[in-house]
Design an enzyme around this catalytic site. Structure first.
Site, PDB file in Angstrom:
ATOM      1  N   LYS A  96      38.968  33.065  93.598  1.00 41.05           N
ATOM      2  CA  LYS A  96      38.233  31.928  93.004  1.00 41.05           C
ATOM      3  C   LYS A  96      38.333  30.916  94.397  1.00 41.05           C
ATOM      4  O   LYS A  96      39.432  30.224  94.473  1.00 41.05           O
ATOM      5  CB  LYS A  96      38.832  31.319  91.786  1.00 41.05           C
ATOM      6  CG  LYS A  96      38.014  30.238  91.372  1.00 41.05           C
ATOM      7  CD  LYS A  96      38.179  29.743  89.913  1.00 41.05           C
ATOM      8  CE  LYS A  96      37.617  28.615  89.541  1.00 41.05           C
ATOM      9  NZ  LYS A  96      38.536  27.231  89.668  1.00 41.05           N
ATOM     10  N   GLY A 157      38.162  18.640  84.309  1.00 37.85           N
ATOM     11  CA  GLY A 157      39.006  18.043  83.299  1.00 37.85           C
ATOM     12  C   GLY A 157      38.482  16.965  82.525  1.00 37.85           C
ATOM     13  O   GLY A 157      39.435  16.694  81.642  1.00 37.85           O
ATOM     14  N   ALA A 183      34.360  24.309  84.990  1.00 38.66           N
ATOM     15  CA  ALA A 183      34.849  22.801  84.974  1.00 38.66           C
ATOM     16  C   ALA A 183      33.827  22.243  84.161  1.00 38.66           C
ATOM     17  O   ALA A 183      32.535  22.309  84.362  1.00 38.66           O
ATOM     18  CB  ALA A 183      34.687  22.243  86.575  1.00 38.66           C
ATOM     19  N   GLY A 184      34.346  21.339  83.235  1.00 40.74           N
ATOM     20  CA  GLY A 184      33.753  20.454  82.453  1.00 40.74           C
ATOM     21  C   GLY A 184      33.387  21.010  81.051  1.00 40.74           C
ATOM     22  O   GLY A 184      33.085  20.276  80.051  1.00 40.74           O
ATOM     23  N   ASN A 205      39.452  25.934  81.256  1.00 43.91           N
ATOM     24  CA  ASN A 205      40.911  25.687  81.362  1.00 43.91           C
ATOM     25  C   ASN A 205      41.495  24.600  80.210  1.00 43.91           C
ATOM     26  O   ASN A 205      42.233  24.761  79.384  1.00 43.91           O
ATOM     27  CB  ASN A 205      41.732  25.790  82.865  1.00 43.91           C
ATOM     28  CG  ASN A 205      43.039  25.626  82.883  1.00 43.91           C
ATOM     29  OD1 ASN A 205      43.570  25.812  81.823  1.00 43.91           O
ATOM     30  ND2 ASN A 205      43.345  25.038  83.775  1.00 43.91           N
ATOM     31  N   THR A 206      41.024  23.379  80.832  1.00 39.36           N
ATOM     32  CA  THR A 206      41.463  22.019  80.314  1.00 39.36           C
ATOM     33  C   THR A 206      40.944  22.110  78.554  1.00 39.36           C
ATOM     34  O   THR A 206      41.745  21.541  77.886  1.00 39.36           O
ATOM     35  CB  THR A 206      40.670  20.919  80.937  1.00 39.36           C
ATOM     36  OG1 THR A 206      41.208  20.838  82.438  1.00 39.36           O
ATOM     37  CG2 THR A 206      41.074  19.420  80.268  1.00 39.36           C
TER      38      THR A 206
END
Length: 256
Positions: A96, A157, A183-184, A205-206
C-alpha cells in the site's frame, strides 16, 4: 459475499471487500477485529515489525494477506526503499503506497506516488497507491502498472465520510482497476454508501480504533460493506425529482 463476485487485486481473488487497518489499536485486538470484520487483507506499518519489541506479524491470523504500507515516507526514494524492506520482512508482494510530505493535512503527493508506482510495479510488487482522487493521475497509475487505485474519501483520521464523492464516482466509472476508498470512512453507513456507488472495496482503520467496541464495529462494517455491494449489484431503482408515484396500483380505485 458469493464466491462468484470476487474482489481481484493483482491476480489474487478475495471474497471480502473490507481491508482492515491495524495502525491504531493494540495487538491483542487484531485477531478479534479481523475475525469480526471477516477481512482477508490487513495493513501493516513497517514500524510495527520491530525485532526488539512485539511484532505485529505474530498477532495476524494465519491465512490473512498482509498489506505492508509505506507510512511515513515523504518522497519516492523513501517509499521505494521502505517497500523493498517491507517485502523482505513480510514476504508479501503487496504494498500500500503512501507518499505524504504534508504533515498538517496528510495529503498524498500524487506525482511522487506515480513515480514510485512505476519503479515498484517493474520490480513485481502489487502496488496499491493511496492518492487524491484525480482522474488524470488515476489513468497514469493504470499505465504505470498499479493493481488498484485507493482514493481518499476524506482526510486521514477524520471519519468525515465521502467528502470527495463526485470525484471518486468518476474513477469508478472510468478506471479499469479496483477502486478502493481509503481514509475518512468513519461509519458503516458511509461504507455502504461508497459500495452502492460501485466502489470495489473499503479500507478503514480509525473508524475501528476510535470505536467503543472495536470487534463489534468491525462486524458492523463487514455487514454494511456486504449490503452496499449487494445493493449495487441489484441496481437500485430510479429517483423521481418531481411529484410522487403510488406504491400500489390505482387502476379501478375510486377516490371520490
Amino acid at each position: 459475499m458469493s464466491t462468484n463476485d470476487p474482489l481481484v487485486i493483482g491476480g489474487h481473488q478475495f471474497e471480502s471487500r473490507f481491508i482492515l487497518g491495524s495502525g491504531k489499536y493494540s495487538y491483542e485486538l487484531i485477531d478479534s477485529a479481523v475475525n469480526h470484520a471477516k477481512a482477508e487483507i490487513i495493513t501493516m506499518a513497517l514500524r510495527r515489525t520491530s525485532i526488539a519489541e512485539e511484532n505485529i506479524l505474530n498477532f495476524i491470523p494465519q491465512g490473512t494477506t498482509i498489506l505492508p504500507n509505506t507510512s511515513g515516507c515523504t518522497n519516492a526514494e523513501e517509499a521505494i526503499r521502505m517497500a523493498r524492506i517491507a517485502r523482505e520482512l513480510s514476504g508479501s508482494d503487496f504494498i500500500k503506497l503512501e507518499v505524504i510530505p504534508d504533515k498538517q493535512y496528510l495529503m498524498p503527493d500524487n506525482y511522487e506516488t506515480l513515480k514510485t508506482t512505476e519503479v515498484l510495479a517493474k520490480e513485481g510488487f502489487i502496488v496499491m497507491p493511496y492518492v487524491l482522487p484525480d482522474f488524470n493521475i488515476a489513468k497514469q497509475l493504470v499505465d504505470a502498472g498499479a493493481a488498484a487505485v485507493m482514493p481518499l474519501g476524506a482526510p486521514i483520521g477524520t471519519n468525515k465520510g465521502l467528502s470527495n464523492k463526485d470525484l471518486i464516482q468518476i474513477l469508478v466509472d472510468e478506471i479499469d482497476l479496483p477502486i478502493i476508498v481509503d481514509a475518512g470512512i468513519g461509519r458503516p453507513s458511509q461504507a455502504a454508501e461508497a459500495m452502492e456507488m460501485g466502489v470495489d472495496a473499503i479500507m478503514a482503520n480509525t473508524a475501528m480504533a476510535t470505536a467503543g467496541d472495536i470487534p463489534l464495529m468491525a462486524e458492523a462494517f463487514h455487514l454494511a460493506i456486504e449490503a452496499g455491494r449487494k445493493a449495487y449489484l441489484a441496481k437500485p431503482g430510479r429517483i423521481l425529482t418531481k411529484k410522487a408515484a403510488p406504491s400500489s396500483p390505482l387502476a379501478g380505485v375510486s377516490l371520490g
